[in-house]
Design a protein around this motif. Structure first.
Motif, mmCIF file in Angstrom:
data_model
loop_
_atom_site.group_PDB
_atom_site.id
_atom_site.type_symbol
_atom_site.label_atom_id
_atom_site.label_comp_id
_atom_site.label_asym_id
_atom_site.label_seq_id
_atom_site.Cartn_x
_atom_site.Cartn_y
_atom_site.Cartn_z
ATOM 1 N N PHE A 119 0.867 -1.223 0.044
ATOM 2 C CA PHE A 119 -0.116 0.033 -0.285
ATOM 3 C C PHE A 119 0.921 1.010 -0.095
ATOM 4 O O PHE A 119 1.939 1.269 0.475
ATOM 5 C CB PHE A 119 -0.899 -0.032 1.271
ATOM 6 N N HIS A 120 0.264 2.200 -0.786
ATOM 7 C CA HIS A 120 1.076 3.469 -0.862
ATOM 8 C C HIS A 120 0.579 4.592 -0.174
ATOM 9 O O HIS A 120 -0.551 4.829 -0.165
ATOM 10 C CB HIS A 120 1.346 3.771 -2.365
ATOM 11 N N PHE A 121 1.602 5.484 0.292
ATOM 12 C CA PHE A 121 0.945 6.664 1.013
ATOM 13 C C PHE A 121 1.816 8.102 0.858
ATOM 14 O O PHE A 121 2.841 7.721 0.227
ATOM 15 C CB PHE A 121 1.051 6.233 2.616
ATOM 16 N N THR A 122 1.216 8.919 1.043
ATOM 17 C CA THR A 122 1.828 10.314 0.706
ATOM 18 C C THR A 122 1.719 11.288 1.904
ATOM 19 O O THR A 122 1.223 10.745 2.766
ATOM 20 C CB THR A 122 0.925 11.056 -0.318
ATOM 21 N N PRO A 123 2.633 12.424 2.054
ATOM 22 C CA PRO A 123 2.567 13.341 2.911
ATOM 23 C C PRO A 123 0.970 13.665 3.347
ATOM 24 O O PRO A 123 0.564 14.158 4.395
ATOM 25 C CB PRO A 123 3.534 14.400 2.638
ATOM 26 N N GLU A 124 0.345 13.656 2.345
ATOM 27 C CA GLU A 124 -1.067 14.283 2.160
ATOM 28 C C GLU A 124 -1.901 12.921 3.300
ATOM 29 O O GLU A 124 -3.194 13.603 3.724
ATOM 30 C CB GLU A 124 -1.700 14.352 1.200
ATOM 31 N N SER A 125 -1.377 11.986 3.141
ATOM 32 C CA SER A 125 -2.183 11.018 3.967
ATOM 33 C C SER A 125 -2.670 11.269 5.469
ATOM 34 O O SER A 125 -3.584 10.738 5.897
ATOM 35 C CB SER A 125 -1.707 9.566 3.958
ATOM 36 N N GLY A 126 -2.006 12.249 6.002
ATOM 37 C CA GLY A 126 -1.980 12.652 7.259
ATOM 38 C C GLY A 126 -1.767 11.507 8.191
ATOM 39 O O GLY A 126 -0.522 11.640 9.031
ATOM 40 N N MET B 10 -18.095 5.565 9.512
ATOM 41 C CA MET B 10 -18.274 5.203 10.788
ATOM 42 C C MET B 10 -19.097 6.606 11.450
ATOM 43 O O MET B 10 -19.784 6.581 12.231
ATOM 44 C CB MET B 10 -17.260 4.841 11.525
ATOM 45 N N ASP B 11 -18.969 7.575 10.740
ATOM 46 C CA ASP B 11 -19.327 9.007 11.159
ATOM 47 C C ASP B 11 -20.646 9.222 10.155
ATOM 48 O O ASP B 11 -20.722 8.890 9.290
ATOM 49 C CB ASP B 11 -18.408 10.124 11.067
ATOM 50 N N ALA B 12 -21.420 10.002 10.714
ATOM 51 C CA ALA B 12 -22.804 10.254 10.246
ATOM 52 C C ALA B 12 -22.269 11.534 9.177
ATOM 53 O O ALA B 12 -23.086 11.788 8.141
ATOM 54 C CB ALA B 12 -23.900 10.731 10.954
ATOM 55 N N MET B 13 -21.636 12.412 9.600
ATOM 56 C CA MET B 13 -21.060 13.553 9.001
ATOM 57 C C MET B 13 -19.827 13.858 8.899
ATOM 58 O O MET B 13 -18.864 13.424 9.885
ATOM 59 C CB MET B 13 -21.800 14.726 9.645
ATOM 60 N N LEU B 14 -19.307 14.554 8.053
ATOM 61 C CA LEU B 14 -17.919 14.957 8.053
ATOM 62 C C LEU B 14 -17.638 16.563 8.278
ATOM 63 O O LEU B 14 -18.707 17.209 8.227
ATOM 64 C CB LEU B 14 -17.300 14.504 6.607
ATOM 65 N N GLU B 15 -16.328 16.860 8.525
ATOM 66 C CA GLU B 15 -16.096 18.282 8.608
ATOM 67 C C GLU B 15 -14.875 18.467 8.190
ATOM 68 O O GLU B 15 -13.950 18.032 7.957
ATOM 69 C CB GLU B 15 -15.921 18.423 10.295
ATOM 70 N N TYR B 16 -15.127 19.584 7.120
ATOM 71 C CA TYR B 16 -13.952 20.179 6.469
ATOM 72 C C TYR B 16 -12.700 20.249 7.103
ATOM 73 O O TYR B 16 -12.765 20.750 8.299
ATOM 74 C CB TYR B 16 -14.259 21.235 5.599
ATOM 75 N N GLY B 17 -11.547 19.858 6.669
ATOM 76 C CA GLY B 17 -10.302 19.977 7.272
ATOM 77 C C GLY B 17 -9.735 18.974 8.276
ATOM 78 O O GLY B 17 -8.979 18.873 8.661
ATOM 79 N N LYS B 18 -10.948 17.918 8.567
ATOM 80 C CA LYS B 18 -10.490 16.961 9.471
ATOM 81 C C LYS B 18 -10.457 15.553 8.968
ATOM 82 O O LYS B 18 -11.290 15.230 8.080
ATOM 83 C CB LYS B 18 -11.812 16.835 10.779
ATOM 84 N N PRO B 19 -9.472 14.839 9.254
ATOM 85 C CA PRO B 19 -9.468 13.451 8.685
ATOM 86 C C PRO B 19 -10.609 12.578 9.215
ATOM 87 O O PRO B 19 -11.156 12.737 10.288
ATOM 88 C CB PRO B 19 -8.066 13.031 9.372
#
Ligand SMILES: [Zn+2]
Lengths: 279, 313
Positions: A107-114, A176-185
């Protein structure tokens, strides 16, 4: 490409290990990961003479120690460092030592993966060590290992009911979450309907190649979120759960390829304030 | 592409190179104890416990039906030694030859004794889907048997059917007609039942568990459907795959149906509440623990099977 480079060498490694024959004795007790009879050959073929460091500060691998079902053992790999442009986990190799094809995935990851984090489900052909090896952007290798006793009683790694042809390649994103929030993983799960046949199934069907998912790639808003080359050590109906960080409304886009050269696509638009699928 | 698959295939074949160590002599057990639960229907009730050196895979209920012409064996025990002990039990009851070995499904505690019972002129019958799935699991089961029993597994073999049932088939063993019914995916993908028409005795294989925690290895929804259909059959005597009961038919199906109902209901609730597989496995169906033996060995696996089926609803 898993199959063309490391894959091929790894498979050869396993070949050698298996044909030289490993005794079945004393496999009931939990062995020492450093004394595994299988590991030196696999290690040599995959990583040559490169040093592999203890991964306790870099990568962890979690599995249920009482794996309930040899057909689907949840595994989670968690990078322990922040992914920054200077210092990040680039690749994670997931290995099930005693499976016919030990490389379950790269599996490949980047700095953006957090965070370099991934959950999936594995098949087990035997009691086995699972190893997760993190390769850093500077090439350093770190390893975490776990012993897993799956596969007792009638529990077996394959042999479940057939997926109707027209449903193969169907996908879902689940949260697993009902909603997302911008900027949060946020964690998202990609589910793929696919038999992910092992070479054993091929034996009976007489196909030229077993039919399994060989690559997965997910982008958000055009940027890579997760990608990997995988094989039939991954359970049927492959499932992958990983983080992404939405900054604005965008499209999650999954592209999955199998060994029959079929390419499957799935898209989902997500945005703040709109309920996420999964419940 | 092809070159890489060459490696893949050679690898896979290498994995199959594992062969059972030979040379030991299988343990020689006394004849199995059998009970004539209905005229001509002899059952050996297996032990409700995990595979061990002490039980050698004598776990499932197995037995035979004696016709005027010959004997039909239904399931064979979990090792060659148990199959051979069943053969001795048959010889204590009758001199008639074994003409059929019927395997109710592809689980090791039901078929590994077959090698002791087959031979020239013996027809081996399974569900039509047995062949496909045993091709995938047979080697794995044999390896696990040797891992767990060592030399005591000697002689145990995966058997191939000589004929299969895709829907329904009747066989005649002399003055007795046996009706074999192949079911859709339920306990496993290849469940086969046997009904002795003369006495109304139904041999259910693992479609019926009594006391022993039921095992889901095909489809939990299919299992519930099949139990509904079984409950409509007229049955005078029944043989569960594991355990024994004095309950009348079809009431004896209820505990198993209730257990599966709870799993389906609670797994669906877990999915609706966005619970992961691990969370579901740690919570679903735990209220059922007191009702079943071997619960810890099988229940979590059942929840995994149910979850991975129901998550696609
Ligand atoms: Zn069974």
């Amino acid at each position: 490409m898993l199959w063309k480079s490391t894959g091929a060498r790894l498979l050869m490694a396993a070949f050698l290990v298996l044909v030289t024959g490993v005794s079945l004795a004393n496999e009931m007790a939990e062995p020492d990961p450093a004394k595994s009879q299988y590991w030196p050959t696999i290690r040599q073929m995959m990583f040559g003479d490169r040093e592999i460091l203890d991964g306790k500060d870099v990568i962890h691998v979690y599995l249920s120690t009482r794996a309930a079902d040899a057909a689907s053992v949840p595994v989670s790999i968690k990078g322990q460092i922040d992914q920054t442009p200077d210092h990040y986990i680039k690749n994670i190799y997931l290995i099930v030592e005693r499976n016919p094809s030990p490389a379950a995935g790269i599996f490949h990851f980047t700095p953006e993966s957090g965070r370099a984090q991934l959950e999936t489900r594995l098949r087990f052909e035997d009691y086995s060590f699972v190893r997760a090896i993190a390769e850093m952007n500077d090439g350093t290798l770190y390893m975490a290992s776990r012993w897993v006793k799956a596969a007792g009683g009638c529990s077996a790694p394959g042999g479940r009911f057939r997926i109707p042809e027209n449903l193969i390649g169907q996908m879902k994103f689940k949260f697993m979450d009902a909603m997302l929030e911008y900027g949060k993983p946020i964690l998202v799960q990609l589910m793929i309907r696919h038999p992910n046949e092992s070479a054993l199934a091929m034996d009976f069907d007489g196909d030229k190649v077993p039919r399994f998912v060989r690559s997965v790639k997910v982008t958000y808003d055009g940027k890579l979120v997760m990608s990997g080359e995988v094989d039939f050590s991954i359970s049927d109906n492959p499932s992958f759960r990983f983080f992404f960080r939405p900054e604005k409304e965008g499209v999650l886009d999954a592209v999955v390829e199998d060994t029959y050269d079929r390419v499957y696509h799935h898209r989902l638009t997500v945005s703040e304030g709109v309920p996420l699928p999964g419940g | 592409m092809l070159g890489t698959f060459g490696y893949l295939v050679s690898l896979a074949l290498a994995a199959f190179v594992w062969v059972a160590p030979a040379g030991a002599t299988p343990p020689d057990l006394d004849a199995l104890k059998v009970e004539e639960i209905a005229p001509g229907n002899y059952v050996h009730f297996g032990r409700i416990e995990p595979l061990s050196h002490a039980n050698l895979g004598d776990q499932a209920n197995i037995g035979f039906i004696v016709g005027d012409r010959c004997v039909a064996v239904i399931d064979t025990g979990g090792s060659y030694a148990v199959g051979a002990a069943l053969r001795k039990a048959i010889r204590q009851v009758t001199d008639k030859p074994v003409c059929y070995v019927i395997i109710t499904h592809f689980h090791p505690d039901h078929f590994f004794g077959a090698a002791a019972l087959v031979g020239p002129g013996v027809r081996i019958i399974t569900h039509t889907d047995y062949r496909r799935w045993i091709a995938e699991r047979g080697r794995f089961y044999l390896k696990a048997l040797h891992r767990d029993l060592g030399d005591l597994a000697e002689g145990s073999e995966v058997v191939e059917p000589t004929e299969v049932v895709s829907d329904r088939k009747t066989i005649d063993i002399g003055g007795r007609t046996l009706t074999l019914q192949a079911w859709p995916a339920a306990h496993t993908t290849n469940d086969l039942t046997v009904l002795d028409e003369r006495t109304g005795t139904l041999w259910l294989g693992d479609l019926l568990f009594v006391d022993h925690t039921p095992v889901i290895d095909g489809s939990v929804l299919g299992f519930l459907d099949v139990l509904g259909r079984l409950g409509e059959m007229r049955v005078a005597h029944y043989v569960p795959g594991h355990g024994r009961s004095e309950l009348p038919w079809p009431k004896v199906l209820e505990p198993e149906r209730d257990y599966l109902d709870v799993i389906v209901r609670e797994t669906r609730a877990a999915l609706k509440n966005r619970k992961t597989l691990e969370q579901a496995v740690d919570s679903v169906g735990l209220s059922q623990r007191a009702n079943w033996v071997n619960f810890d060995e099988f229940h979590r696996r059942n929840v995994t099977e149910a979850y991975t089926e129901l998550e696609w609803e």
